[in-house]
Design a protein around this motif. Sequence first.
Motif, PDB file in Angstrom:
ATOM      1  N   ASN A   1      -4.325 -18.069  -2.491  1.00 14.76           N
ATOM      2  CA  ASN A   1      -3.768 -17.936  -1.139  1.00 14.76           C
ATOM      3  C   ASN A   1      -2.278 -17.622  -1.148  1.00 14.76           C
ATOM      4  O   ASN A   1      -1.796 -16.806  -0.346  1.00 14.76           O
ATOM      5  N   LEU A   2      -1.534 -18.247  -2.059  1.00 14.36           N
ATOM      6  CA  LEU A   2      -0.105 -17.949  -2.111  1.00 14.36           C
ATOM      7  C   LEU A   2       0.134 -16.530  -2.632  1.00 14.36           C
ATOM      8  O   LEU A   2       1.000 -15.810  -2.139  1.00 14.36           O
TER       9      LEU A   2
ATOM     10  N   ARG B   1      -1.104  -4.359   0.971  1.00 17.13           N
ATOM     11  CA  ARG B   1      -2.143  -4.901   1.838  1.00 17.13           C
ATOM     12  C   ARG B   1      -3.525  -4.851   1.200  1.00 17.13           C
ATOM     13  O   ARG B   1      -4.314  -5.790   1.354  1.00 17.13           O
ATOM     14  N   HIS B   2      -3.842  -3.773   0.526  1.00 14.92           N
ATOM     15  CA  HIS B   2      -5.174  -3.681  -0.077  1.00 14.92           C
ATOM     16  C   HIS B   2      -5.354  -4.717  -1.179  1.00 14.92           C
ATOM     17  O   HIS B   2      -6.414  -5.345  -1.288  1.00 14.92           O
ATOM     18  N   ARG B   3      -4.327  -4.918  -1.987  1.00 14.94           N
ATOM     19  CA  ARG B   3      -4.420  -5.935  -3.031  1.00 14.94           C
ATOM     20  C   ARG B   3      -4.488  -7.332  -2.411  1.00 14.94           C
ATOM     21  O   ARG B   3      -5.223  -8.196  -2.900  1.00 14.94           O
ATOM     22  N   ALA B   4      -3.727  -7.560  -1.349  1.00 12.36           N
ATOM     23  CA  ALA B   4      -3.772  -8.855  -0.665  1.00 12.36           C
ATOM     24  C   ALA B   4      -5.166  -9.105  -0.107  1.00 12.36           C
ATOM     25  O   ALA B   4      -5.692 -10.224  -0.186  1.00 12.36           O
TER      26      ALA B   4
ATOM     27  N   TYR C   1      -7.533 -12.340  -0.884  1.00 13.47           N
ATOM     28  CA  TYR C   1      -8.018 -13.239   0.173  1.00 13.47           C
ATOM     29  C   TYR C   1      -9.553 -13.265   0.224  1.00 13.47           C
ATOM     30  O   TYR C   1     -10.152 -14.308   0.472  1.00 13.47           O
ATOM     31  N   LEU C   2     -10.173 -12.124   0.005  1.00 13.89           N
ATOM     32  CA  LEU C   2     -11.646 -12.103  -0.012  1.00 13.89           C
ATOM     33  C   LEU C   2     -12.181 -12.930  -1.183  1.00 13.89           C
ATOM     34  O   LEU C   2     -13.202 -13.620  -1.046  1.00 13.89           O
ATOM     35  N   ARG C   3     -11.504 -12.881  -2.317  1.00 13.47           N
ATOM     36  CA  ARG C   3     -11.906 -13.722  -3.445  1.00 13.47           C
ATOM     37  C   ARG C   3     -11.729 -15.199  -3.106  1.00 13.47           C
ATOM     38  O   ARG C   3     -12.541 -16.046  -3.504  1.00 13.47           O
TER      39      ARG C   3
ATOM     40  N   PRO D   1      -7.066 -18.181   5.370  1.00 11.24           N
ATOM     41  CA  PRO D   1      -7.395 -16.954   4.640  1.00 11.24           C
ATOM     42  C   PRO D   1      -8.285 -16.009   5.435  1.00 11.24           C
ATOM     43  O   PRO D   1      -8.119 -14.789   5.374  1.00 11.24           O
ATOM     44  N   ARG D   2      -9.223 -16.558   6.218  1.00  7.63           N
ATOM     45  CA  ARG D   2     -10.063 -15.672   7.030  1.00  7.63           C
ATOM     46  C   ARG D   2      -9.230 -14.995   8.122  1.00  7.63           C
ATOM     47  O   ARG D   2      -9.436 -13.817   8.435  1.00  7.63           O
TER      48      ARG D   2
END
Length: 448
Positions: free
Chosen positions: A110-111, A122-125, A129-131, A142-143
Motif C-alpha cells: 500500500n505504501l 499510475r499503471h504501476r501503482a 494496489y490490485l495485488r 486500496p480499493r
Amino acid sequence: MSAWALVLLACWASAAEGPIPLTPPAPPPAPPPPNEAPSELRLQAIELFREGRYREAARNYELEVSSRPHDLEVLRDSVWAFWYSGQYRRTAEQGLRIIAKLPEDLEALNLTGRALLLTRQRHRALDIYLRSLEVDDAQREPRRAVARIYEWLRDYELAVRHAEELLLDDPDDPGAHALIGRSRFFQERYGQSARAWSEASSLEPENLHYKISLAYAMYFAGRKTAALALARSILAGNPRYWPAVDFVASVSLLNRRPRDAFAVLETALERAAPEDSPRLMRLARLYELHGRRRRFLRTIDRLLQSDPNDPEALLAKASDMTRHGQADEASELYRRALVWEGTREDGLSGLARALSVSSRALESLETLSRARALSPFDPSLLLMESHELYRLGQQKRAKRLLLEWLENDTVDAPALVLRYHGLTPRADDPLLSNPMHMTVEAFAAQIA
C-alpha cells in the motif's frame, strides 16, 4: 464529450474529497533483533527518525541497507524514512525490494502504491494496489485508490465497479458516490451522474463541491431550471463560491440575460482581493462586449488602482481609447504596458494601430516591424504593415509585401485564419457564453 466537461475535469482533479488517503502513520523504527548488536549507524538513524529529521535518517538507513541488503527490517525502516522525507521515488524503489521478497506484505504494497502515484506512475501503482486487494479484498482504501486510478485512466466502467464495491460495505460513503458521479458525467450519462451526486450531497450537505457538481449534471440532463436554482441557492449563502458564480454567469449569458451575469459577478467582486484581478478583468470584458462602456472603464480603473502597471488592464483601456478617438492617450498606455511586457505582440500591434490613427505612420511601421519579428506569419500584422506603406505613398512596396506573402510556401492561398478556444457539440453548453468558443456545427460550416 462537452468541452465544458473538459473544464470540469480540471476542477475535479483536485476535488473537495481530497487525495487518496494514505496508509496508517509510520510506527517508530523497529529495534534490532535481540541476538544482534545494533550498529552505531542504525542507532543514529532511529534517533534521527524519532526527532523528525527524516532526510538525515534516510541517508543513514540507505548506508545501513547497502551494508546489510538482506535485512528486511532495516529496509522497511528506510522506506518510511524516505516516505516522511518526501523522497517518493526512493520510497517506491525500496518498497518494491520488500515486495519482491514478501509479495503479500500489505504495508509495503500500500505504501509503495501511494509512492508510485505521487511519482505519476499510475499503471504501476494500479498493479501494486490490485495485488494488495488479491491479498485482502476487504481493504477499503486500496480499493478506493484503484477506483480513482481507473477514473484518471478514463476507464470509467471499472472505476464505477470498484466504487460500487465500496458502497456494498458502506452505502453512506460520499466519496464513492462522488466518484460514480464524475465517471458517469464524463460518459455523458448525466441522469445517472445527477443521482450519484445527489446521494453524495445528501450525505455531506455542507459540501459545496458536491452541490455544484450536482447542478452541472442536472443541467446537462435537461433539468436546466432546477440546476440554475440549485446554483443560486449555493450563492445565497456563499456569494464568492467561484464554481457557482461561473456557472450562473455562464448560463445567464447563454440565455441572453447579461444583467443576471453582471449581478452575480458584481456581488462576488464587491470586495475584490488582489488575486481576483483575472475575474475583474473578465467582468470588464463582459461589459465591453455588451456595450457597457462606463462600467467597463470603471472596472478597469479599479484594476489600475490596485496595480497601476497591470498590463492586461492597460492594454484593455488603451484599446478602448483607440476605438473612441483618443489615440494619443492610448499610445501612452500601450507604452506603459510594454515597459513591463515588451515582447507582447498584442501590445505592439495595439500601439501600432494607435499610432496609425494619430497619423504617425512611420512610428507605426517601426512598431509593426517589432511585432512581426515576434509573429512573422500573423496575417493581420502583415495587412497592417501593407496598409501603412500604402498610406505613405509606397503602393508598389505594399503590393510586393502582399504578393510575397501569398507566394510563400508557409501559407496557403487563399488563407483562412480561424481563432477559437473550444468546441462543443451542444448548443446549450455554458462554454458558449464566451463568444470565442463555438459549436462543432458552426465550426464545420466555417471550414466547409
